[in-house]
Scaffold this active site. Sequence first.
Site, mmCIF file in Angstrom:
data_model
loop_
_atom_site.group_PDB
_atom_site.id
_atom_site.type_symbol
_atom_site.label_atom_id
_atom_site.label_comp_id
_atom_site.label_asym_id
_atom_site.label_seq_id
_atom_site.Cartn_x
_atom_site.Cartn_y
_atom_site.Cartn_z
ATOM 1 N N HIS A 130 34.948 50.097 -3.117
ATOM 2 C CA HIS A 130 33.789 51.043 -3.287
ATOM 3 C C HIS A 130 34.594 52.499 -3.388
ATOM 4 O O HIS A 130 35.699 52.772 -2.505
ATOM 5 C CB HIS A 130 33.071 50.879 -1.942
ATOM 6 C CG HIS A 130 31.516 51.629 -2.025
ATOM 7 N ND1 HIS A 130 31.733 53.044 -1.436
ATOM 8 C CD2 HIS A 130 30.396 51.596 -2.130
ATOM 9 C CE1 HIS A 130 30.554 53.454 -1.499
ATOM 10 N NE2 HIS A 130 29.473 52.546 -1.709
ATOM 11 N N ASP A 210 37.614 47.169 4.697
ATOM 12 C CA ASP A 210 36.196 47.846 4.750
ATOM 13 C C ASP A 210 35.220 46.636 4.932
ATOM 14 O O ASP A 210 35.066 45.978 4.063
ATOM 15 C CB ASP A 210 36.239 48.318 3.403
ATOM 16 C CG ASP A 210 34.569 48.905 3.009
ATOM 17 O OD1 ASP A 210 33.997 48.743 3.875
ATOM 18 O OD2 ASP A 210 34.660 49.793 2.158
ATOM 19 N N GLN A 213 30.300 45.430 3.866
ATOM 20 C CA GLN A 213 29.432 44.396 3.119
ATOM 21 C C GLN A 213 29.707 42.955 3.797
ATOM 22 O O GLN A 213 29.238 42.047 3.350
ATOM 23 C CB GLN A 213 29.479 44.203 1.666
ATOM 24 C CG GLN A 213 29.479 45.521 0.787
ATOM 25 C CD GLN A 213 27.889 45.792 0.861
ATOM 26 O OE1 GLN A 213 27.040 44.712 1.069
ATOM 27 N NE2 GLN A 213 27.552 46.857 0.509
ATOM 28 N N LYS A 236 23.600 48.592 7.179
ATOM 29 C CA LYS A 236 23.758 47.529 6.374
ATOM 30 C C LYS A 236 23.736 46.242 6.800
ATOM 31 O O LYS A 236 23.833 45.042 6.482
ATOM 32 C CB LYS A 236 25.126 47.660 5.382
ATOM 33 C CG LYS A 236 24.929 48.686 4.400
ATOM 34 C CD LYS A 236 26.186 48.678 3.703
ATOM 35 C CE LYS A 236 26.793 49.861 2.952
ATOM 36 N NZ LYS A 236 25.847 49.946 1.602
ATOM 37 N N CYS A 372 28.842 52.444 -6.955
ATOM 38 C CA CYS A 372 29.712 53.554 -6.378
ATOM 39 C C CYS A 372 31.218 52.817 -6.632
ATOM 40 O O CYS A 372 32.228 52.721 -5.876
ATOM 41 C CB CYS A 372 29.619 53.675 -5.067
ATOM 42 S SG CYS A 372 28.321 54.600 -4.680
#
Length: 416
Positions: A130, A210, A213, A236, A372
């Site tokens: 991303h 990261d 998600q 999220k 993104c």
Amino acid sequence: MLFNLPPTMPFNVDLLRQHFPILSQTIEGHPLVYLDNSATTQKPTEVLTTMLDYYQTSNANVHRGAHFLSNNATSQFEQARQNVANFIHAADKDYVIWTKGATEAINMVAYGIEQQLKPNDEILISNLEHHANLVPWQQLAARTGAILRILPLVLTEEGNVLWQDSYQDYFTAHTKLFACTHVSNALGVKPPIQQLLRLAKSVNALTLLDGAQAVAHYPVNVDELDCDFYVFSGHKMYGPTGIGVLYGKTAALERLTPYQTGGEMVASVSYDKTSFNQLPYRLEAGTPNIEGAIGLAAACQFLSSLPRNALLAWEQELAKKAYHALQQHPKIRLYSPVDSTMVSFTVDGISSTDISEFLDSRGIAVRAGQHCAHPLMTSLGVHGTIRASFACYNTLQEVEGLITSVFEGIELLADD
Ligand SMILES: Cc1ncc(COP(=O)(O)O)c(C=O)c1O
């Protein structure tokens, strides 16, 4: 009905949906079908009432006041930190730093290590990132003369990452930091993170995952992952917006120069000099997002009260049903792997925006575009994809409605 319900469902989706009041609305006569969960999830009443309750009973600034309300707010705020740390299985000695979200957490590391980088040092990221896990490193490289290198993970026809021995050539004595997504937001693919972290550690690079998600779907154990930093956003994972986490090992966090300074993060201040507070406060300048932290802890508690493996299996079941149904259409090309929690696809000859607008006219919310991740889309040779991303409250009927509407949209929009 296109699909039958599986014979044994360990949780009841209809009951679960009652915790999400927003889902029961209709959009211009169509029941809302919310399939944009990778962008942000909806919030359960448990999170909403916790935040309202905080404001109605305990609102005060934290760490400062010598009064009942402030002490109460401080203890809720610090308990929230502990609960979030427990949720990701952080070791007692390591820390959760509050941030605005994953983006701010990554920036905090990128600015925090700036003084330690010199020209020709290397920052390595994967080709699945991303922009939040790309642009801060690119800018850091521009400021320091370091080199941003891209690890070209190879994707199979089925959308999985193919292991290549050549990956190890990217990890060298010059690699100072390796940053990688735990789960790709555009494709839902999971890179072989353990192997990649092992390579990064073999060259003593700092490691950042990261998890934006990942946390809503997969049980995350940062201690087992053994990464230096792990970042994610509350919104999220059924929590509020404006709050996120930079988890870090103490030694790694100690290396960061605070990227913001001011109140809260100081131990003593004179006109000549300031000495910084200890962790975690030295990285948290200013009044924090108190209700956000408390709301995020409530989201963690909500998720922990549910059978998480069953939730994941359910989300994967939804994605798999969608995948197999979409696969039947000759104009559709899928980019997500079959075992993810989303479907990401294109339709020959029709733009993803046109499809998503058609779906929107049926009350179905998906995301269309580059997610993104412009360089990734360019390397796939597409202008964008349509992404339907699932959460635990989605249903097979919603998947059925998605498929029917995508197929009808193609009929209507195709030139031939
Ligand atoms: C993989 C990934 N990383 C980082 C981010 C940035 O998250 P935020 O905008 O909440 O900071 C996102 C948001 O979509 C994401 O999907």
